[in-house]
Design an enzyme around this catalytic site. Structure first.
Site, short mmCIF file in Angstrom:
data_model
loop_
_atom_site.label_atom_id
_atom_site.label_comp_id
_atom_site.label_asym_id
_atom_site.label_seq_id
_atom_site.Cartn_x
_atom_site.Cartn_y
_atom_site.Cartn_z
N HIS A 34 0.70 -1.26 0.00
CA HIS A 34 -0.07 -0.05 0.00
C HIS A 34 0.78 1.26 0.11
O HIS A 34 0.39 2.20 -0.85
CB HIS A 34 -0.89 -0.07 1.21
CG HIS A 34 -1.83 -1.20 1.45
ND1 HIS A 34 -1.70 -2.09 2.54
CD2 HIS A 34 -3.07 -1.44 0.85
CE1 HIS A 34 -2.65 -2.98 2.19
NE2 HIS A 34 -3.54 -2.60 1.21
N GLY A 144 -2.72 -1.74 -7.34
CA GLY A 144 -1.54 -2.60 -7.49
C GLY A 144 -1.58 -3.62 -8.54
O GLY A 144 -2.84 -4.26 -8.56
P1 AMP Z 1 -6.34 -3.96 -0.61
O1 AMP Z 1 -6.33 -3.23 0.85
O2 AMP Z 1 -5.78 -5.40 -0.31
O3 AMP Z 1 -7.72 -3.78 -0.97
O4 AMP Z 1 -5.35 -3.35 -1.50
C1 AMP Z 1 -5.55 -1.99 -1.77
C2 AMP Z 1 -4.49 -1.64 -3.14
O5 AMP Z 1 -3.39 -2.06 -2.60
C3 AMP Z 1 -5.01 -2.33 -4.29
O6 AMP Z 1 -4.77 -1.67 -5.35
C4 AMP Z 1 -4.04 -3.64 -4.22
O7 AMP Z 1 -3.83 -4.17 -5.33
C5 AMP Z 1 -2.77 -2.99 -3.70
N1 AMP Z 1 -1.82 -3.86 -2.97
C6 AMP Z 1 -2.05 -4.91 -2.27
N2 AMP Z 1 -0.98 -5.54 -1.90
C7 AMP Z 1 -0.07 -5.08 -2.82
C8 AMP Z 1 1.37 -5.39 -3.10
N3 AMP Z 1 1.83 -6.59 -2.58
N4 AMP Z 1 1.83 -4.83 -4.07
C9 AMP Z 1 1.37 -3.94 -4.74
N5 AMP Z 1 0.24 -3.49 -4.18
C10 AMP Z 1 -0.61 -4.11 -3.45
#
Ligand code: AMP
Length: 273
Positions: A34, A144
């Protein structure tokens, strides 16, 4: 950093500003993945807005909505340190009413891969992202590549619904051992974490074949299945950036995706070629 919980307060701000807004939507329990998105947004926009909202409509019955990791205080510190201007943390009632207009993911691309195992998941993702876009009115929104299908479908929504927003897809961030960072890694025991390293190892082995000039998808999948021996595999797929099946690996137009279950935790990982 200002913390806003009221959508009207957020709207009043975003309507009144003429500055560029970079937006990073999240479900919280923030990690380096994030943070990488927030840093990119910080570098490219005058205002950075992050949202933390665990979105009920993207979870299917029986999934981990009720136990999704919550780390509000740590998240606030992380956002402050990363230079976030506004952290939007709404309640469910602030976002959803009853008997709502809904968004439906595209019939094919929304229902393959993750959407096959989790039908309606991407309906819920697109619904919340559209709602947040309308509140935040971002110039650029950051997602991401970890959630490959998600960012592809969001780009499609922006195109199909003519939304004036630039979607920026950002690299997948891993820990030092290669494990793709995920808030859900918090569910893993030490031994499960070790087992989970086979996931990135399978993608590394796929990379070795491709670097060696082998573009044969069956052979790539076979190597990955062998590396993931002993793990419950949901799918290993090799698709184009349009999520279509490929006959062979095409440079700059291939994503290798893997989804597995370790214990009770579902993990996804991928590699963009
Ligand atoms: P989430 O909180 O899991 O819904 O993720 C929020 C954002 O962070 C989304 O756009 C995800 O794709 C991105 N994200 C989560 N994990 C990663 C990672 N390991 N590398 C890059 N982006 C990430």
């Amino acid at each position: 950093m200002k913390i806003i919980t009221d959508k009207k307060e957020l709207q009043a701000f975003t309507k009144s500003t003429t500055k560029s807004i970079g937006f990073v939507p999240t479900m919280g329990a923030l990690h380096e993945g994030h943070i990488s998105l927030i840093k990119k947004a910080r570098g490219e926009n005058e205002i950075v807005i992050v949202s933390i909202f665990v979105n009920p409509t993207q979870f299917l019955a029986g999934e981990d909505f009720a136990k999704y990791p919550k780390k509000d205080e740590a998240d606030k510190k992380i956002c402050t340190l990363a230079g976030v201007d506004i952290l939007f943390m709404p309640d469910i009632n602030m976002i959803y009413g009853s008997d709502e207009v809904t968004i439906k993911a595209p019939n094919v691309r929304g229902f393959v891969l993750d959407g096959f195992k989790r039908p309606t998941h991407f309906d819920g993702v697109l619904q919340i992202v559209l709602k947040l876009f309308n509140l935040v009115r971002p110039t650029n929104a950051y997602f991401g590549r970890k959630d490959a299908q998600q960012v592809i479908l969001i780009k499609q929504m922006v195109e199909n619904l003519f939304l004036p927003i630039n979607i920026v897809d950002c690299p997948l961030i891993r820990d030092l051992n290669g494990l793709a960072l995920s808030s859900r890694n918090a569910y893993l025991s030490d031994s499960e974490k070790k087992e989970a390293l086979k996931i990135s190892a399978s993608l590394q082995n796929a990379t070795k074949l491709i670097v060696g000039g082998n573009m044969n998808i069956d052979e790539i999948k076979n190597v990955m299945f062998a590396t993931l021996d002993g793990i419950k595999i949901e799918y290993i797929e090799v698709v184009s950036l349009e999520l279509k099946q490929l006959k062979k690996v095409e440079l700059k137009n291939t994503i290798i995706l893997v989804a597995v279950q370790i214990g009770t935790t579902r993990l996804i990982d991928n590699l963009w070629i």
